[in-house]
Enzyme design. Structure first.
Site, short mmCIF file in Angstrom:
data_model
loop_
_atom_site.label_atom_id
_atom_site.label_comp_id
_atom_site.label_asym_id
_atom_site.label_seq_id
_atom_site.Cartn_x
_atom_site.Cartn_y
_atom_site.Cartn_z
N GLN A 13 0.84 -1.13 0.11
CA GLN A 13 -0.14 -0.15 0.02
C GLN A 13 0.73 1.23 0.20
O GLN A 13 1.99 1.28 0.58
CB GLN A 13 -0.79 -0.01 1.36
CG GLN A 13 -2.37 0.41 0.99
CD GLN A 13 -3.22 -0.12 1.87
OE1 GLN A 13 -3.23 -0.84 2.83
NE2 GLN A 13 -4.26 0.94 2.17
N SER A 97 4.49 -5.74 3.06
CA SER A 97 3.15 -5.57 3.69
C SER A 97 2.00 -6.54 2.62
O SER A 97 2.24 -7.63 2.68
CB SER A 97 3.10 -4.02 4.14
OG SER A 97 1.79 -4.17 4.67
N LEU A 98 1.19 -5.69 2.28
CA LEU A 98 0.16 -6.44 1.47
C LEU A 98 0.85 -7.25 0.27
O LEU A 98 0.32 -8.36 0.19
CB LEU A 98 -0.70 -5.25 0.79
CG LEU A 98 -1.84 -5.56 -0.14
CD1 LEU A 98 -1.33 -5.78 -1.53
CD2 LEU A 98 -2.78 -6.89 0.32
N ARG A 122 -8.50 -8.84 4.77
CA ARG A 122 -7.73 -7.97 5.59
C ARG A 122 -8.08 -6.72 5.41
O ARG A 122 -7.69 -5.89 6.51
CB ARG A 122 -6.24 -8.55 5.01
CG ARG A 122 -5.06 -7.79 5.60
CD ARG A 122 -3.77 -8.19 4.78
NE ARG A 122 -2.64 -7.90 5.40
CZ ARG A 122 -1.96 -6.73 5.14
NH1 ARG A 122 -2.41 -5.93 4.14
NH2 ARG A 122 -0.72 -6.64 5.69
N HIS A 207 0.96 -1.83 11.17
CA HIS A 207 2.10 -2.37 11.72
C HIS A 207 2.51 -1.95 13.14
O HIS A 207 3.49 -1.59 13.51
CB HIS A 207 3.32 -2.41 10.73
CG HIS A 207 3.12 -3.00 9.52
ND1 HIS A 207 2.97 -4.24 9.25
CD2 HIS A 207 2.78 -2.44 8.11
CE1 HIS A 207 2.59 -4.32 8.02
NE2 HIS A 207 2.57 -3.44 7.32
N GLN A 256 1.73 -10.00 11.06
CA GLN A 256 2.15 -9.22 10.20
C GLN A 256 1.53 -7.58 10.31
O GLN A 256 2.36 -6.50 10.37
CB GLN A 256 2.20 -9.36 8.72
CG GLN A 256 3.08 -8.71 7.83
CD GLN A 256 2.17 -8.47 6.56
OE1 GLN A 256 1.06 -8.02 6.32
NE2 GLN A 256 3.03 -8.94 5.40
#
Length: 306
Positions: A13, A97-98, A122, A207, A256
């Site tokens: 993202q 991340s994603l 998610r 996060h 995560q």
């Protein structure tokens, strides 16, 4: 790239932008068909959202995550079908991340439709957690981790959350937390020597512990959606180590969202393990930028938006 062993990387993202995926869909039927499948799974026209916006909708976490996932998978499928010589030497993968979900899909751990449903859930869970509190992220340019951690500790007040969250590369670390704390950090970081502080186009404090409400929903989704052992190692954001076990990957993905992204450490580990060059698949050039700050001479390539 003329290397024996390469890694393929997928953005997360912040890399999104109106127009992404247009070139892939206009040029390759396999990409157009994948976006059509995504629209059926999601229940809305993802291709139209990616290509025409509006930007504020595309930036929303619940839409942005499926969009980036689909663009990344589309780029990888086009490469495998139309340009196999460009990925014949891929022996490891990672995603920011994603993007780690895209990496797991590329490595054979997820079917596309299952992965899309997973990132949709998610994104919805993270959007809901973000809506509950005024929070966000910002990139701090030109400051080392130790000094940035000290500053976060200095400007944080009461029960506020503020921490380095995306450890991207030397001189580029994203902090995450309450917006009030980020607002105090901006002038303090510049005064302490940072080049600049740039707010990121994300919904909340990814996060960090502020994403804890999303964990239970994500864990449920990860339990319900089939994961398989992967055919090549996926380097985890959580521990910067390679994993192929479905059970290990499932546990790491659930952790995560509240743990810092160990991106620089992941890239350094991949290089230490024998990766000689990298291909960024999807949209943008963010990851190639981090690579040059981590290992300036490493060969890089990209495929996706033109």
């Amino acid at each position: 790239m003329d290397v024996k062993s390469a890694g393929i990387l997928f953005p997360g993202q912040g890399a999104q932008g109106v127009g992404m995926g247009r070139w892939l869909c206009e040029t390759y039927t396999i990409a157009k068909d994948l976006f059509a499948e995504a629209g059926e799974v999601l229940g809305y026209d993802l291709a139209d959202l990616c290509q025409n916006g509006p930007p504020e909708k595309l930036d929303a976490t619940e839409f942005c995550q499926p969009a980036l996932f689909t663009v990344g998978v589309a780029a990888a499928r086009v490469l495998a079908s139309e340009h196999p010589e460009r990925i014949d030497n891929i022996s490891a993968t990672a995603g920011l991340s994603l993007g780690e979900y895209t990496a797991v899909c590329f490595a054979g751990g997820l079917e596309f439709a299952d992965g899309l449903k997973l990132v949709q859930r998610r994104g919805e869970a993270m959007q809901s957690a973000s809506d509950a509190v005024r929070s966000g992220m910002a990139s701090v340019i030109g400051m080392d981790l130790e000094k940035l951690q000290e500053l976060c500790d200095e400007v944080r007040q009461g029960d506020e959350v503020l921490r380095p969250a995306n450890l991207l590369c030397p001189g580029n670390i994203a902090v995450s937390g309450h917006l009030t704390a980020i607002e105090r950090l901006q002038p303090a970081a510049v005064a302490a020597g940072a080049m600049k502080v740039v707010p990121l186009s994300v919904a909340g404090a990814f996060h960090t512990s502020l994403m804890a409400p999303a964990v239970e929903l994500l864990e449920q989704a990860l339990t319900e959606i089939p994961l398989r052992d992967t055919r090549i190692p996926v380097y985890s954001n959580v521990d910067a180590a390679p994993h192929q076990s479905a059970d290990e990957i499932r546990q790491l993905l659930s952790r995560q969202v509240t743990q810092p992204v160990m991106w620089e450490a992941s890239i350094r580990r991949m290089i230490a393990d024998g990766i000689e060059g990298f291909l960024e698949a999807g949209t943008g050039r963010v990851l190639r930028g981090t690579l040059k700050r981590i290992q300036r001479k490493i060969p890089t390539d990209g495929f996706g938006d033109q």
